[in-house]
Write a protein that holds these residues in place. Sequence first.
Motif, mmCIF file in Angstrom:
data_model
loop_
_atom_site.group_PDB
_atom_site.id
_atom_site.type_symbol
_atom_site.label_atom_id
_atom_site.label_comp_id
_atom_site.label_asym_id
_atom_site.label_seq_id
_atom_site.Cartn_x
_atom_site.Cartn_y
_atom_site.Cartn_z
ATOM 1 N N ARG A 2 2.581 -41.454 -33.936
ATOM 2 C CA ARG A 2 3.374 -42.429 -33.291
ATOM 3 C C ARG A 2 2.990 -43.494 -34.098
ATOM 4 O O ARG A 2 1.839 -43.755 -34.592
ATOM 5 C CB ARG A 2 2.790 -42.715 -31.950
ATOM 6 N N LEU A 15 5.450 -51.002 -30.697
ATOM 7 C CA LEU A 15 5.480 -49.520 -30.851
ATOM 8 C C LEU A 15 7.043 -48.983 -30.729
ATOM 9 O O LEU A 15 7.558 -49.085 -29.517
ATOM 10 C CB LEU A 15 4.645 -48.517 -29.954
ATOM 11 N N GLU A 18 10.001 -43.124 -31.369
ATOM 12 C CA GLU A 18 9.602 -42.115 -32.528
ATOM 13 C C GLU A 18 10.613 -41.925 -33.589
ATOM 14 O O GLU A 18 10.207 -41.985 -34.825
ATOM 15 C CB GLU A 18 8.940 -41.019 -31.929
ATOM 16 N N ALA A 63 -1.542 -44.176 -39.548
ATOM 17 C CA ALA A 63 -1.545 -42.936 -38.616
ATOM 18 C C ALA A 63 -2.448 -41.889 -39.069
ATOM 19 O O ALA A 63 -2.843 -41.279 -38.336
ATOM 20 C CB ALA A 63 -0.021 -42.705 -38.098
#
Length: 100
Positions: A2, A15, A18, A63
Amino acid sequence: MRLAFRCIDCGIIYLPPEGLAYSDGSPASPLRCTVHQVAARELGVADDPAAVAVALFVARQQADRTPGPEEQPVRPDVRPSWPAKTRRAASNRGGRSKYR
């Protein structure tokens, strides 16, 4: 994996989905949060492709990053709770000494 991004307009961390696409099919911006993306689209401001590439690269690096040995927690300073056993350390407890 993510990816988290920082909005270039307001600075919040957000966020996006995805696949960087919302359920209605519209693309998500790696540069702007939802509020500022809608405002930029209404003003006709397009995302700079170079800035998008840099934002995606940085998000992927963050990430994939694992903490290294320099980021491990350091043992806290632990001092003994008992008094010193030597005469030299015990003689100066009062602060003044006749040998000064």
